[in-house]
Design a protein around this motif. Structure first.
Motif, mmCIF file in Angstrom:
data_model
loop_
_atom_site.group_PDB
_atom_site.id
_atom_site.type_symbol
_atom_site.label_atom_id
_atom_site.label_comp_id
_atom_site.label_asym_id
_atom_site.label_seq_id
_atom_site.Cartn_x
_atom_site.Cartn_y
_atom_site.Cartn_z
ATOM 1 N N PHE A 449 0.702 -1.132 -0.207
ATOM 2 C CA PHE A 449 -0.109 0.118 0.004
ATOM 3 C C PHE A 449 0.709 0.794 0.499
ATOM 4 N N SER A 450 0.837 2.100 -1.078
ATOM 5 C CA SER A 450 1.837 3.133 -1.226
ATOM 6 C C SER A 450 1.206 4.665 -1.020
ATOM 7 N N PRO A 451 1.767 5.544 -1.427
ATOM 8 C CA PRO A 451 1.716 6.768 -1.675
ATOM 9 C C PRO A 451 1.923 6.971 -3.091
ATOM 10 N N GLY A 452 0.577 8.132 -3.416
ATOM 11 C CA GLY A 452 0.209 8.031 -4.725
ATOM 12 C C GLY A 452 0.962 8.152 -5.802
ATOM 13 N N PHE A 453 1.135 7.706 -6.560
ATOM 14 C CA PHE A 453 1.759 7.315 -8.002
ATOM 15 C C PHE A 453 1.740 6.678 -8.997
ATOM 16 N N LYS A 454 1.831 6.833 -10.477
ATOM 17 C CA LYS A 454 1.247 5.771 -11.161
ATOM 18 C C LYS A 454 2.899 5.466 -11.921
ATOM 19 N N SER A 455 3.939 6.606 -11.884
ATOM 20 C CA SER A 455 5.108 6.299 -12.839
ATOM 21 C C SER A 455 5.981 6.765 -11.591
ATOM 22 N N PHE A 456 7.210 5.840 -12.417
ATOM 23 C CA PHE A 456 9.027 7.364 -11.616
ATOM 24 C C PHE A 456 8.790 8.336 -12.057
ATOM 25 N N ASP A 457 8.710 9.186 -11.806
ATOM 26 C CA ASP A 457 9.118 11.215 -12.631
ATOM 27 C C ASP A 457 9.370 11.582 -12.134
ATOM 28 N N GLU A 458 9.608 11.951 -12.267
ATOM 29 C CA GLU A 458 10.889 13.646 -11.950
ATOM 30 C C GLU A 458 10.549 14.260 -10.301
ATOM 31 N N ALA A 459 8.382 13.758 -9.546
ATOM 32 C CA ALA A 459 8.205 14.345 -8.107
ATOM 33 C C ALA A 459 8.855 13.239 -7.297
ATOM 34 N N ILE A 460 8.880 11.605 -8.298
ATOM 35 C CA ILE A 460 9.111 10.588 -6.706
ATOM 36 C C ILE A 460 11.078 10.868 -7.402
ATOM 37 N N ALA A 461 11.958 10.731 -7.886
ATOM 38 C CA ALA A 461 13.091 11.067 -8.182
ATOM 39 C C ALA A 461 13.565 12.119 -7.261
ATOM 40 N N LYS A 462 12.807 13.473 -7.199
ATOM 41 C CA LYS A 462 13.312 14.577 -6.854
ATOM 42 C C LYS A 462 13.298 13.928 -5.508
ATOM 43 N N TYR A 463 12.975 12.945 -4.794
ATOM 44 C CA TYR A 463 12.872 13.221 -3.123
ATOM 45 C C TYR A 463 13.128 11.420 -2.642
ATOM 46 N N TYR A 464 13.214 11.048 -3.555
ATOM 47 C CA TYR A 464 13.516 9.444 -2.962
ATOM 48 C C TYR A 464 15.075 8.832 -3.133
ATOM 49 N N HIS A 465 15.133 8.779 -2.010
ATOM 50 C CA HIS A 465 16.846 8.438 -1.054
ATOM 51 C C HIS A 465 17.677 9.473 -1.474
ATOM 52 N N GLN A 466 16.942 10.854 -1.270
ATOM 53 C CA GLN A 466 17.700 11.874 -1.464
ATOM 54 C C GLN A 466 18.431 13.194 0.284
ATOM 55 N N ALA A 467 18.746 13.410 0.145
ATOM 56 C CA ALA A 467 19.333 14.554 1.464
ATOM 57 C C ALA A 467 18.013 15.353 1.337
ATOM 58 N N ILE A 468 16.947 15.924 0.360
ATOM 59 C CA ILE A 468 15.800 17.257 0.540
ATOM 60 C C ILE A 468 14.278 16.610 1.426
#
Length: 518
Positions: A449-468
């Motif tokens: 069960f995951s927060p809402g996403f349909k594809s790995f786009d910039e909005a995902i990559a911006k935060y995924y395993h990032q210090a931001i």
């Protein structure tokens, strides 16, 4: 000083609750939007507090917890925080040892440093660290001799081992296993080979690697620090274990009995560390169904600080807070535990916060082999994990179509004005990359069960395993609804008259039938 500050912060953290008037306004708004009948709206999940959700999140994803890396102090503080929330909610401790009850399922781990040097002489060829070799395990080694080929080297009864004395010998094994397809199976098979070779007193183990994972990834991964579940007893160091890049079968001569090799390696320094899963139980109300359990799982670890993260970072901010991955999931299981303990469902609920996901699904793998509730009685796992969200109108569920609880999950989301998107980013193979797969492989239906996403786009990559990925950047209005939808879906699954089942033909269906005796 920092540890004292963290513990002081933990002890002094007071969770805020919203007023009854505010709760009523919230419930009325949700009921109107989703056409939820008033009796349903009285369930505790409809009154879950945004302020409390934000307070949990800001603590678990704070700088003071230093990225919650498994085996580090911030991870231990997070585990303690979760356990004390369970205690406050009245959950029954799931761990019993020596007539004592506890929330912590302790896991003995080994922290393994990368090798600094390694060479292997094969005839006139010199294979070197990185280009042709990776060092998987073992201490400093300087050994020469003829090789002994043992097939896959997975079991004592295999033709390679059967009737042979391998003590002091240099063993060569085929990489992977007949059934290994993905990283989990390949690495698992490799660990089994190393354990057997160590127990039999071999001098070294060489695996001929030609599997699906690119060599560049393998080289990068094993040339940094790892954590593993301890597999050796009585302090015995594992055998020197190397992978050889055998693309195009270029080192097939290593299978020949007369082939001599010389192995020199610095080895990989090992130190023992301890981590723990955190587990609590809510007893069901139905006299018969309470012996069946719904598992609510999420990992609470993240990737730590700076270089240990294995991810590029800026010196100005080197702490990987892991708000989306996976403080969100941890908070959601806490909130579900609160709602379900206030009004208990028919089936019992095991709430399981897992360590070690980011370093190889270690916590879930350990639990699957050492369950606190018999897996045969665990009829479903509703796991939470995610890289982030790019659509706040939906919940995304990996395995929705496969695991038999689609109506309940969709109803849980709809009650809070959210849709459900099935199988996001299929090219990523996400079902087999999170903790749910440790339970699925044993036969337990286990979507994520995951927060809402349909594809790995910039909005995902911006935060995924990032210090931001800090708590300040989260949409708490959406997160509140996410937690409420998760808790409500869990309640509906726990109350359904029949067990969820794997879809016919699913690759884990056979494991499910074997587990439940169907």
């Amino acid at each position: 000083m920092q540890t004292k500050f963290v513990l002081s912060l933990l002890a002094g953290l007071t969770l805020t609750t919203i007023s009854a008037q505010s709760q009523n306004r919230s419930v009325k708004s949700i009921s109107s939007r989703s056409n939820v009948p008033n009796p349903t709206a009285k369930l505790p999940e409809f009154a879950l507090s945004r302020a409390e959700i934000e307070a949990h999140t800001r603590f678990l994803a704070s700088d003071e917890l230093q990225g919650r890396r498994t085996g580090e102090s911030g991870n231990a503080v997070a585990a303690r925080y979760i356990a004390e929330q369970f205690r406050q909610l009245g959950l029954k401790p799931a761990v019993t040892t020596d007539n004592q009850h506890d929330y912590f399922q302790q896991i003995n781990l080994e922290k393994v440093k990368a090798a600094s040097s390694a060479t292997m002489l094969v005839g006139k060829d010199t294979l070197r660290l990185g280009n042709q070799l990776v060092v998987m395990a073992g201490g400093p080694t300087d050994v020469s001799g003829e090789v002994m080929y043992v097939g896959y080297g997975l079991t004592d009864g295999e033709d390679g081992y059967k009737g042979r004395d391998v003590k002091g010998r240099i063993l060569v094994a085929q990489g992977g296993s007949p059934d290994a397809k993905g990283p989990r199976e390949i690495f698992g098979a490799s660990a089994s080979k190393r354990k057997l070779a160590s127990e039999k007193g071999a001098a070294a183990l060489i695996e001929l690697y030609s599997e699906s994972i690119p060599w560049g990834f393998v080289n990068q991964y094993f040339n940094r620090e790892q954590l593993t579940i301890s597999t050796t007893a009585d302090g015995i160091a594992p055998v020197a274990h190397l992978w050889v890049n055998n693309a195009n079968n270029q080192y097939k001569q290593l299978k020949e009995a007369a082939q001599r090799v010389t192995i020199r390696t610095s080895g990989r320094l090992r130190t023992s560390v301890v981590s723990a899963n955190v587990a609590g139980i809510i007893e069901g109300t139905d006299p018969k169904l309470k012996d069946e359990y719904i598992m609510l799982s999420a990992h609470f670890d993240h990737i730590g600080v700076g270089k240990q993260s294995g991810t590029p970072y800026q010196p100005a901010d080197s702490i990987f807070n892991g708000t989306r991955d996976n403080a969100m999931g941890t908070v959601a299981i806490l909130e579900a535990a609160k709602a379900l303990s206030q009004q208990r469902p028919k089936r019992s609920v095991l709430v399981l916060a897992l360590t070690g996901e980011e370093v190889g699904l270690l916590g879930s793998r350990y639990y699957a082999e050492h369950p606190l509730v018999p897996l045969k009685q665990t009829i479903f796992d509703l796991n939470i994990d995610g890289a982030g969200y790019n659509d706040t109108t939906i919940i995304s569920v990996i395995g929705l179509e496969r695991t038999g609880a689609r109506p309940e999950i969709e109803a849980g989301a709809k009650a809070f004005g959210l849709g459900v998107f099935a199988e996001p980013a299929p090219e990523q193979g996400l079902f087999d990359r999170s903790d749910n797969v440790s339970f699925a492989a044993k036969g337990v239906p286990a979507p994520t069960f995951s927060p809402g996403f349909k594809s790995f786009d910039e909005a995902i990559a911006k935060y995924y395993h990032q210090a931001i990925d800090n708590p300040e950047s989260l949409n708490y209005t959406y997160f509140q609804r996410f937690c409420q939808a998760y808790a409500h879906a869990a309640r509906l699954i726990a109350n359904r008259p029949t067990r969820p089942q794997w879809s016919a033909g699913d690759k884990y269906e056979a494991a499910g039938k074997a587990l439940y005796g169907q």
